[in-house]
Design a protein around this motif. Structure first.
Motif, PDB file in Angstrom:
ATOM      1  N   ILE A 288       0.848  -1.189   0.000  1.00 34.25           N
ATOM      2  CA  ILE A 288       0.000   0.000   0.000  1.00 34.25           C
ATOM      3  C   ILE A 288       0.885   1.241   0.000  1.00 34.25           C
ATOM      4  O   ILE A 288       1.804   1.368   0.808  1.00 34.25           O
ATOM      5  N   VAL A 289       0.619   2.148  -0.917  1.00 35.56           N
ATOM      6  CA  VAL A 289       1.375   3.398  -1.012  1.00 35.56           C
ATOM      7  C   VAL A 289       0.454   4.547  -0.609  1.00 35.56           C
ATOM      8  O   VAL A 289      -0.587   4.769  -1.239  1.00 35.56           O
ATOM      9  N   THR A 290       0.838   5.264   0.431  1.00 39.68           N
ATOM     10  CA  THR A 290       0.051   6.394   0.922  1.00 39.68           C
ATOM     11  C   THR A 290       0.806   7.694   0.679  1.00 39.68           C
ATOM     12  O   THR A 290       1.898   7.702   0.108  1.00 39.68           O
ATOM     13  N   ALA A 291       0.219   8.784   1.141  1.00 43.91           N
ATOM     14  CA  ALA A 291       0.848  10.092   0.957  1.00 43.91           C
ATOM     15  C   ALA A 291       2.200  10.177   1.646  1.00 43.91           C
ATOM     16  O   ALA A 291       3.052  10.979   1.261  1.00 43.91           O
ATOM     17  N   ALA A 292       2.424   9.346   2.648  1.00 43.61           N
ATOM     18  CA  ALA A 292       3.711   9.351   3.344  1.00 43.61           C
ATOM     19  C   ALA A 292       4.833   8.882   2.414  1.00 43.61           C
ATOM     20  O   ALA A 292       6.000   9.245   2.600  1.00 43.61           O
ATOM     21  N   ASP A 293       4.477   8.059   1.408  1.00 43.79           N
ATOM     22  CA  ASP A 293       5.463   7.536   0.464  1.00 43.79           C
ATOM     23  C   ASP A 293       5.372   8.184  -0.911  1.00 43.79           C
ATOM     24  O   ASP A 293       6.306   8.118  -1.704  1.00 43.79           O
ATOM     25  N   PHE A 294       4.237   8.772  -1.210  1.00 45.46           N
ATOM     26  CA  PHE A 294       3.972   9.354  -2.519  1.00 45.46           C
ATOM     27  C   PHE A 294       3.447  10.772  -2.283  1.00 45.46           C
ATOM     28  O   PHE A 294       2.253  10.984  -2.116  1.00 45.46           O
ATOM     29  N   PRO A 295       4.333  11.781  -2.252  1.00 43.88           N
ATOM     30  CA  PRO A 295       3.966  13.139  -1.840  1.00 43.88           C
ATOM     31  C   PRO A 295       2.755  13.719  -2.566  1.00 43.88           C
ATOM     32  O   PRO A 295       1.947  14.433  -1.969  1.00 43.88           O
ATOM     33  N   GLY A 296       2.616  13.417  -3.870  1.00 44.78           N
ATOM     34  CA  GLY A 296       1.532  14.009  -4.638  1.00 44.78           C
ATOM     35  C   GLY A 296       0.141  13.599  -4.194  1.00 44.78           C
ATOM     36  O   GLY A 296      -0.848  14.230  -4.563  1.00 44.78           O
ATOM     37  N   LEU A 297       0.027  12.544  -3.388  1.00 47.15           N
ATOM     38  CA  LEU A 297      -1.280  12.098  -2.892  1.00 47.15           C
ATOM     39  C   LEU A 297      -1.795  12.949  -1.738  1.00 47.15           C
ATOM     40  O   LEU A 297      -2.985  12.892  -1.415  1.00 47.15           O
ATOM     41  N   ASN A 298      -0.917  13.716  -1.123  1.00 47.20           N
ATOM     42  CA  ASN A 298      -1.305  14.462   0.071  1.00 47.20           C
ATOM     43  C   ASN A 298      -2.507  15.363  -0.195  1.00 47.20           C
ATOM     44  O   ASN A 298      -2.530  16.107  -1.184  1.00 47.20           O
ATOM     45  N   THR A 299      -3.503  15.302   0.662  1.00 46.39           N
ATOM     46  CA  THR A 299      -4.762  16.060   0.662  1.00 46.39           C
ATOM     47  C   THR A 299      -5.740  15.640  -0.432  1.00 46.39           C
ATOM     48  O   THR A 299      -6.837  16.191  -0.524  1.00 46.39           O
ATOM     49  N   LEU A 300      -5.397  14.648  -1.262  1.00 48.93           N
ATOM     50  CA  LEU A 300      -6.301  14.239  -2.330  1.00 48.93           C
ATOM     51  C   LEU A 300      -7.282  13.155  -1.896  1.00 48.93           C
ATOM     52  O   LEU A 300      -8.194  12.801  -2.639  1.00 48.93           O
ATOM     53  N   GLY A 301      -7.100  12.606  -0.692  1.00 49.16           N
ATOM     54  CA  GLY A 301      -8.004  11.573  -0.206  1.00 49.16           C
ATOM     55  C   GLY A 301      -7.867  10.266  -0.964  1.00 49.16           C
ATOM     56  O   GLY A 301      -8.848   9.545  -1.148  1.00 49.16           O
ATOM     57  N   LEU A 302      -6.636   9.947  -1.391  1.00 51.74           N
ATOM     58  CA  LEU A 302      -6.392   8.738  -2.162  1.00 51.74           C
ATOM     59  C   LEU A 302      -5.137   8.023  -1.689  1.00 51.74           C
ATOM     60  O   LEU A 302      -4.190   8.657  -1.210  1.00 51.74           O
ATOM     61  N   SER A 303      -5.126   6.706  -1.838  1.00 49.40           N
ATOM     62  CA  SER A 303      -3.910   5.917  -1.719  1.00 49.40           C
ATOM     63  C   SER A 303      -4.054   4.771  -2.712  1.00 49.40           C
ATOM     64  O   SER A 303      -5.142   4.541  -3.249  1.00 49.40           O
ATOM     65  N   ILE A 304      -2.970   4.073  -3.001  1.00 50.80           N
ATOM     66  CA  ILE A 304      -2.990   3.032  -4.021  1.00 50.80           C
ATOM     67  C   ILE A 304      -2.318   1.777  -3.483  1.00 50.80           C
ATOM     68  O   ILE A 304      -1.525   1.844  -2.542  1.00 50.80           O
ATOM     69  N   SER A 305      -2.641   0.650  -4.082  1.00 57.70           N
ATOM     70  CA  SER A 305      -2.015  -0.589  -3.610  1.00 57.70           C
ATOM     71  C   SER A 305      -1.841  -1.595  -4.742  1.00 57.70           C
ATOM     72  O   SER A 305      -2.452  -1.469  -5.815  1.00 57.70           O
ATOM     73  N   ARG A 306      -0.994  -2.576  -4.470  1.00 59.34           N
ATOM     74  CA  ARG A 306      -0.786  -3.693  -5.401  1.00 59.34           C
ATOM     75  C   ARG A 306      -0.832  -4.982  -4.601  1.00 59.34           C
ATOM     76  O   ARG A 306      -0.215  -5.086  -3.532  1.00 59.34           O
ATOM     77  N   ILE A 307      -1.566  -5.957  -5.119  1.00 63.31           N
ATOM     78  CA  ILE A 307      -1.642  -7.273  -4.489  1.00 63.31           C
ATOM     79  C   ILE A 307      -1.119  -8.307  -5.491  1.00 63.31           C
ATOM     80  O   ILE A 307      -1.590  -8.361  -6.634  1.00 63.31           O
TER      81      ILE A 307
END
Length: 219
Positions: free
Chosen positions: A78-97
């Motif tokens: 799971i990649v959140t804003a802590a790892d992907f700066p551009g996600l900050n304040t967008l209410g999104l995170s992404i993941s791979r399974i």
């Protein structure tokens, strides 16, 4: 009486606002690296607008398979804003399974996010259980999409004869992960082993029948 109703309406509105990620108040707000501090904020601080670059909005963290658990034969990244700066304040995170043959992800839920599954490769079974204990699950093939409502227990497993990959988008920059299976079976590893062995023993001829089966009844 009317004033009581008004207060209730206002309180309900406030609760809904508090449950959602905050709206962005500017065009972009890539997260800035944080130093050790005693102040905690609900989110991450923004970079100086003059220091924002295109790189803030790109991530390659999901370009490779994750390290798979040897027992469950799966990996979730799971990649959140802590790892992907551009996600900050967008209410999104992404993941791979990533799921090897017979791989599975045991029941879990995200307390702060709904999730949209997209099957990139392979055949998987994905499903969730609602608050009435009704199970909704489908066999998904490459290109299929499946929605997992916020806060509901969900799971997935490889139903094919080759490795499978799922990408997903979650509706919070910090969705949280609660592994119910881990909590339930931590004190009884034998029960967890039994559950996984039972799931993995399902033959390919039984896969179609899983559409109407109850995963949690296997053990």
């Amino acid at each position: 009486m009317n004033s009581s109703i008004l207060v209730c309406v206002i309180m309900c509105s406030c609760i809904q606002i508090c449950l959602a990620d905050y709206d962005n108040l500017q065009d972009t707000c890539p997260a800035a690296p944080t130093s050790k501090q005693s102040i905690f904020i609900n989110g991450l601080p923004c970079k100086d607008p003059n220091s924002i670059t295109p790189s803030d909005f790109k991530s390659s963290k999901l370009s490779r398979p994750g390290d798979k658990n040897k027992f469950l034969r799966s990996a979730t990244t799971i990649v959140t804003a802590a790892d992907f700066p551009g996600l900050n304040t967008l209410g999104l995170s992404i993941s791979r399974i990533d799921l090897d043959v017979d791989g599975l992800v045991l029941p879990l839920y995200h307390p702060r996010a709904s999730e949209l599954f997209f099957v990139s490769a392979g055949v998987v079974i994905a499903g969730f259980v609602d608050t009435k204990n009704q199970q909704f699950q489908k066999i998904l093939k490459e290109g299929d999409v499946f929605v997992l409502p916020r806060g509901l227990l969900h799971f997935c497993l490889n139903a094919g004869d080759e490795a499978a990959t799922i990408f997903s988008v979650l509706s919070s920059q910090n969705p949280g992960v609660v592994s119910v299976a881990g909590s339930l079976f931590e004190s009884d590893p034998d029960m967890l082993n039994k559950l996984v062995r039972k799931i993995k023993s399902i033959s390919s001829s039984q896969v179609n029948g899983l559409e109407n089966a109850t995963l949690f009844g296997f053990y």
